[in-house]
Design a protein around this motif. Structure first.
Motif, PDB file in Angstrom:
ATOM      1  N   THR B 272     -21.521  16.863  66.122  1.00 37.29           N
ATOM      2  CA  THR B 272     -20.255  16.196  65.812  1.00 37.29           C
ATOM      3  C   THR B 272     -20.301  15.518  64.449  1.00 37.29           C
ATOM      4  O   THR B 272     -19.287  15.426  63.766  1.00 37.29           O
ATOM      5  N   MET B 274     -21.862  16.749  61.800  1.00 38.66           N
ATOM      6  CA  MET B 274     -21.613  17.834  60.851  1.00 38.66           C
ATOM      7  C   MET B 274     -20.118  18.182  60.855  1.00 38.66           C
ATOM      8  O   MET B 274     -19.506  18.365  59.813  1.00 38.66           O
ATOM      9  N   ALA B 275     -19.546  18.269  62.064  1.00 41.42           N
ATOM     10  CA  ALA B 275     -18.136  18.635  62.183  1.00 41.42           C
ATOM     11  C   ALA B 275     -17.248  17.649  61.426  1.00 41.42           C
ATOM     12  O   ALA B 275     -16.428  18.041  60.593  1.00 41.42           O
ATOM     13  N   PHE B 276     -17.451  16.377  61.684  1.00 43.81           N
ATOM     14  CA  PHE B 276     -16.570  15.392  61.054  1.00 43.81           C
ATOM     15  C   PHE B 276     -16.898  15.170  59.583  1.00 43.81           C
ATOM     16  O   PHE B 276     -16.029  14.832  58.801  1.00 43.81           O
ATOM     17  N   SER B 278     -17.639  17.465  57.502  1.00 43.62           N
ATOM     18  CA  SER B 278     -16.905  18.522  56.820  1.00 43.62           C
ATOM     19  C   SER B 278     -15.401  18.297  56.927  1.00 43.62           C
ATOM     20  O   SER B 278     -14.663  18.460  55.947  1.00 43.62           O
ATOM     21  N   MET B 279     -14.942  17.897  58.079  1.00 41.79           N
ATOM     22  CA  MET B 279     -13.510  17.774  58.321  1.00 41.79           C
ATOM     23  C   MET B 279     -12.871  16.667  57.493  1.00 41.79           C
ATOM     24  O   MET B 279     -11.720  16.792  57.063  1.00 41.79           O
ATOM     25  N   LEU B 280     -13.610  15.598  57.263  1.00 45.03           N
ATOM     26  CA  LEU B 280     -13.021  14.438  56.605  1.00 45.03           C
ATOM     27  C   LEU B 280     -13.117  14.501  55.083  1.00 45.03           C
ATOM     28  O   LEU B 280     -12.732  13.567  54.393  1.00 45.03           O
ATOM     29  N   ILE B 324     -19.135  11.159  66.060  1.00 43.46           N
ATOM     30  CA  ILE B 324     -17.771  11.038  65.525  1.00 43.46           C
ATOM     31  C   ILE B 324     -17.513   9.618  65.037  1.00 43.46           C
ATOM     32  O   ILE B 324     -17.096   9.402  63.898  1.00 43.46           O
TER      33      ILE B 324
ATOM     34  N   MET C  15     -15.121  25.408  54.308  1.00 43.46           N
ATOM     35  CA  MET C  15     -15.632  25.190  55.661  1.00 43.46           C
ATOM     36  C   MET C  15     -14.796  24.209  56.468  1.00 43.46           C
ATOM     37  O   MET C  15     -15.077  23.968  57.632  1.00 43.46           O
ATOM     38  N   ARG C  16     -13.792  23.602  55.825  1.00 46.04           N
ATOM     39  CA  ARG C  16     -13.189  22.401  56.406  1.00 46.04           C
ATOM     40  C   ARG C  16     -12.714  22.557  57.836  1.00 46.04           C
ATOM     41  O   ARG C  16     -12.801  21.620  58.618  1.00 46.04           O
ATOM     42  N   TRP C  17     -12.152  23.670  58.195  1.00 42.65           N
ATOM     43  CA  TRP C  17     -11.677  23.799  59.573  1.00 42.65           C
ATOM     44  C   TRP C  17     -12.588  24.658  60.423  1.00 42.65           C
ATOM     45  O   TRP C  17     -12.777  24.406  61.610  1.00 42.65           O
ATOM     46  N   LEU C  19     -15.973  25.227  60.259  1.00 43.83           N
ATOM     47  CA  LEU C  19     -17.221  24.623  60.724  1.00 43.83           C
ATOM     48  C   LEU C  19     -16.990  23.546  61.788  1.00 43.83           C
ATOM     49  O   LEU C  19     -17.630  23.569  62.848  1.00 43.83           O
ATOM     50  N   PRO C  20     -16.068  22.605  61.546  1.00 40.72           N
ATOM     51  CA  PRO C  20     -15.811  21.603  62.596  1.00 40.72           C
ATOM     52  C   PRO C  20     -15.381  22.229  63.913  1.00 40.72           C
ATOM     53  O   PRO C  20     -15.821  21.804  64.985  1.00 40.72           O
ATOM     54  N   LEU C  21     -14.544  23.253  63.825  1.00 43.92           N
ATOM     55  CA  LEU C  21     -14.066  23.897  65.048  1.00 43.92           C
ATOM     56  C   LEU C  21     -15.222  24.467  65.850  1.00 43.92           C
ATOM     57  O   LEU C  21     -15.331  24.249  67.068  1.00 43.92           O
ATOM     58  N   CYS C  23     -18.440  23.725  65.657  1.00 42.17           N
ATOM     59  CA  CYS C  23     -19.328  22.658  66.140  1.00 42.17           C
ATOM     60  C   CYS C  23     -18.739  21.944  67.354  1.00 42.17           C
ATOM     61  O   CYS C  23     -19.431  21.711  68.360  1.00 42.17           O
ATOM     62  N   LEU C  24     -17.475  21.585  67.256  1.00 40.57           N
ATOM     63  CA  LEU C  24     -16.889  20.781  68.333  1.00 40.57           C
ATOM     64  C   LEU C  24     -16.682  21.603  69.599  1.00 40.57           C
ATOM     65  O   LEU C  24     -17.027  21.163  70.698  1.00 40.57           O
ATOM     66  N   GLU C  27     -20.017  22.335  71.205  1.00 39.23           N
ATOM     67  CA  GLU C  27     -20.624  21.161  71.810  1.00 39.23           C
ATOM     68  C   GLU C  27     -19.907  20.795  73.112  1.00 39.23           C
ATOM     69  O   GLU C  27     -20.552  20.392  74.091  1.00 39.23           O
ATOM     70  N   LEU C 103     -29.089  21.445  61.713  1.00 36.32           N
ATOM     71  CA  LEU C 103     -27.895  21.813  62.472  1.00 36.32           C
ATOM     72  C   LEU C 103     -28.190  22.909  63.481  1.00 36.32           C
ATOM     73  O   LEU C 103     -27.871  22.797  64.671  1.00 36.32           O
TER      74      LEU C 103
END
Lengths: 467, 467, 467
Positions: B272, B274-276, B278-280, B324, C15-17, C19-21, C23-24, C27, C103
């Motif tokens: 999570t 890594m996910a956030f 990248s997302m943020l 997160i 990677m913005r969407w 990679l998070p997708l 990962c989340l 998980e 990761l």
């Protein structure tokens, strides 16, 4: 780039045939000797199932492996990462520090298994090895790593292998005299490892004295990140030293006690090192050289006594003193030794291992001499000093005397052995670097180009800006 | 070079007499207090032979040393290498990060052995120490390392020592209230170590607020290799956290379970984070700050509950959430805290320790309250929460209430203690650096020259090319 | 700065969407599956108190935790620091090396707990986990880290996660075939981990062949300090390999023996690696690539046989040979594989894992076939090869045959699996970098600016001096 590199390279440092030959022949010799002599001891052999029944052991957990393996791994890290990275502080000798340490230690542990095996684990014509032998082999190599510190940057890998061969041999003889003939206690090796290794190395470097070493003076310092790499080595040595001093102590309270004493001594040592590092510098700033080295002196100096009833406050006192002695040594003694006695001690092993090692021997002798049944208990005293068999009638004060004798023996063996080995290493056979090429990885290693040009820019800002 | 360095150095950062004086006097005090109070406990004392017989122990392996020493060494690595190197991310504060952490921790463990000893191991006028005390001393110092993260780069070594003295004292009081008066479970220290340490540090840094800190803004970032050094710290914290949370749990299943739960929580937390991360970020790239820190939040947040029957999937959920929360904290909360609340939190301990610590306390309270005989077994439930003696009649739901009270107490102690200590550290006695000299090793350390000129070139490419 | 970076970036590496997708969602899937399936095994469950009584265990020390936890932690360090830092040798891919390894391993261990759990620890509809499962999960992920070495620098983090998902699955199937159907011994994973992981990775990188990779040739090398970072990885792998090969062996002599054999093999391997590294280079200088990698081949090659009665000298011979094979592979085979077979193997896993893995399988088969009651003892032989139940009548020579079959199965599974996964990774969905952006952290990571400009200067000294 027209930089005339290594213009004065008068010496032949070409390793292509000499190094492979030594490595391969010696390794073949190891294989043959292991084939003839080395076998598993009872606890590592597949017959252990039967052994267990004979010894009436109810659980596999009684296998010595479970008592000592965690400490073994900590010691292993100290030898390879601890010593290896501690010596990476030089700006252009990181490969040599960590790589040659790797080489000599990998050879040394094999030879030590044999040498120590013949003296201590020889039964029915075979050397029987278990985890304790692995620890002892690492210990023995530790003394070579110490000596390496004195000659760091000034020798070829072949010289290091030759030194390892001889030093491991002499170490084992000295250890045998101390532990078996004098019946001395030295579980953490203040005498056998540190005093012996350090004075050995100091004599070697004295004999290999290089009058023109100032030609590579600019490479004898550190850079910012090399100091951080060195701190990895320092911290692993510092953190795992309790394992070092307790690794081969008796099961139970002795291992437990040795760890606690060492932990305490090292903690105190950090504070006095910091204090004197700041105090002895005009601007009051801390010096990385002291932090990297003198903080460890407390571990060296309880090497003999840690498993005894030194007590936590006794350990603090020892650490307190050694942080001071070691830091003062770096500031005043190292320059003196170099200018007056021609002892060029790259890592300052005199301050980190020689003096604290001697102190450790003395503290051990005093602690042993002061032992009483009141403090140890009747059985505890016998167990702590192994007053059994031939030594049944030895008293603590006599033990103290033998401990003191052990210091002297170690010192003499180191001086004589170092002189012998130094003379051998001086032979013009081993491909050592010229004075202007010391402390420079480029002689023995393929060094990546980019960073070199970077280093070049650093040292020659003028040229970099007008090529 | 005509660069006018440290032109605004209005403050006196000269350490030459102050630092040595503090180090030496305090270390002497340690020796005296250890001399009066500290002795070995039964399992580390030479009388252990007799103790064994009394306790009917058939084997040395029953010595607590063998249950806890491997975990102790892992914790030790976390304190000195883990925290030390985690903080080396700053481009010019690596010496201070790893060196001051070394100094404060070395002092702190001694003082913690005394303070915690008086509260928990005081028998017959003596503090009896064994390996568990060493772990607890390391734990206590862990909370100081956390607080250090908030003020990293902005304080003198003397301030750090003063903070350590007070924080260890208050930690011990708080710990006594929680563990002994409230009978709270907190083996991995979500409350006692993380919540307490983090809020303590945040209040201290608030009080030491520096309005002109943007003067050293350029030094608050990392460089490529400093980020890699920091990853050494991160990984050792991450890998050994199962040992941290299980180190002082009950022998057997509790230690085993605590390690598994922590392992699971940390694994989920990485994903999570890594996910956030990248997302943020607009470009979707990963940010080393998050990877270095938020990946650890999962370990903090199961500190209380790991030894309970949290279950592996429960641990995954906690890790999931904390990755997160922590990453979002770095992106949104840290800037907010700095600009609005004037909390300058160098390492972002609010995100890594404060919030996850609170979550950890809450998860612990819920897990305790939800405990049933069905899940734990009759004896298991009693053993897990130590429902014996005075607490024989306490039920899980009551225990949950006390756990919750423990969070509040830790928080209040941290806020009050941090305010007190912050006020003391604000006194103009301790030689803290001026705002423009923050995050700069050069103030307190001898820094090797080469690399400095290199760094100079980096920051001033124009000048470098026309000197 | 007008440097036109990444001018040819034809590919979408955003990677913005994505990679998070991944990962989340994954998980969340882990949490659900853990919730349905994963529970503590008897030794980690709070019912252990009752379990102890049932099993007549007198002490908590009999908990498997105390037999295996120290080894587990060593293995854990190998996976995260060992593999992670070993791969930081590239000058501009340190973040990716250590970060992506972090990761994929964090995800992989969760998925491996499930996959291996269904095959090996599934009881009453639940997967029951303890410390041995954690070790096995780390082992399984080790094979993914190996495959990662082949494609290092050329793939996106999503590709790595996809590969991990499939590779862990196939690993578990292969492991099940070997350990359960063929009843093969492979405690250190020469076949299941190294042979499988390496050939899997080699096929994947073959399928992902990049004809224009020379566009990023300048970034495929190391710099001075990146080579030192890599040595941290090397040394931790080398030092802890005895723990790796002994971690899941039978309690007692088998663990003990496996550690000793591995220690010996690795020591010999260092000497032959050094010898051939020097011998195969015209100037006779040592090459860091060999020291970083080939020194480890000895550990790979005793992975199957270390727990058997290979004997110390047998181990030396294996290490001797593998140092040579591996170093020769780096010098001659890697260029050949790249130019002729289009296998671009960034870390040279063919030399470190594939060939030594095969050798390890063969050595294991021979050692098993050569086993006698004389050497093992009657009970020892049964215990060593688990000749019980269905396998009661199996003889050592038959066992040797099955061991050999295990090599073939692992190889075939790796080739087929690698082909499948390579094809999946070739789909234009995963955001892999263009050829000119390979080996460059900047694509997926926020990279600090200073050092970049520094690196810029390094590569372009001319421009630096006339901006």
């Amino acid at each position: 780039m027209e930089r005339p590199r290594h213009q004065g390279m008068a010496k032949n440092t070409y390793m292509r045939w000499r190094l492979p030959l030594v490595c391969l022949l010696w390794e073949v010799a190891m294989i043959v000797l292991f084939g003839v002599f080395v076998r598993f001891d009872a606890e590592a052999d597949a017959h252990w199932e039967e052994e267990k029944q004979e010894k009436n052991l109810t659980s596999d957990i009684e296998n010595d492996f479970y008592f000592r393996y965690p400490s073994f791994q900590d010691v292993h890290v100290m030898i390879f990462v601890g010593f290896g990275f501690l010596m990476t502080f030089l700006k252009r000798y990181g490969f040599g520090a960590v790589g040659f340490n790797f080489l000599l230690a990998a050879f040394g542990i094999q030879w030590a298994l044999l040498m120590q095996g013949w003296f201590h684990s020889f039964k029915g014509g075979k050397i029987l090895i278990g985890v304790e032998n692995l620890i002892n082999a690492d210990f023995c190599v530790g003394s070579v790593c110490i000596a390496f510190g004195a000659i760091l940057g000034k020798t070829s890998p072949i010289q290091l292998l030759v030194m390892t061969l001889f030093q491991v041999t002499l170490f084992s003889v000295n250890e045998y005299i101390l532990l078996n003939l004098l019946h001395v206690k030295d579980a953490g090796g203040s005498m056998t490892i540190h005093t012996f290794g350090a004075y050995f190395g100091l004599v070697v470097t004295r004999i290999l004295y290089r009058p023109n070493l100032e030609q590579s003076k600019d490479k004898q310092g550190s850079v910012y990140h090399s100091d951080l790499f060195a701190m990895i080595g320092t911290l692993y040595l510092w953190m795992y030293w309790p394992s070092f001093n307790s690794a081969i102590s008796e099961h139970g309270d002795a291992q437990h006690r040795a760890a606690i004493n060492t932990y305490c001594s090292l903690a105190a040592c950090v504070l006095t090192t910091m204090a004197f590092s700041s105090m002895l510098q005009k601007k009051g700033k801390l010096d990385m050289v002291h932090i990297q080295n003198a903080t460890l002196a407390g571990g060296v100096a309880v090497g003999t006594s840690a498993e005894m009833m030194l007590t936590p406050y006794g350990s603090l006192i020892v650490g307190f003193i050694c942080g001071i002695v070691s830091t003062v040594g770096y500031v005043y003694l190292t320059p003196f030794l170099e200018s007056r006695l021609h002892i060029q001690d790259t890592c300052g092993i005199h301050n980190l291992h020689a003096m604290p090692g001697l102190i450790g021997g003395i503290v051990g002798a005093i602690t042993a001499a002061a032992a009483t049944e009141d403090v140890y208990g009747k059985e505890g005293l016998i167990k702590a000093f192994d007053f059994t068999g031939t030594y049944q009638t030895r008293t603590p004060s006599v033990q103290g005397g033998f401990q003191a004798a052990g210091i002297v023996v170690s010192l003499l063996m180191a001086l004589a052995g170092g002189a012998l080995v130094g003379a051998i290493l001086k032979l013009p056979l081993w491909g050592d670097p010229a004075a202007e090429n010391c402390f420079e990885d480029d002689i023995y290693w393929e060094v990546p180009e980019d960073e070199e040009s970077d280093a070049y820019h650093m040292h020659n800002p003028d040229k970099a800006s007008s090529p």
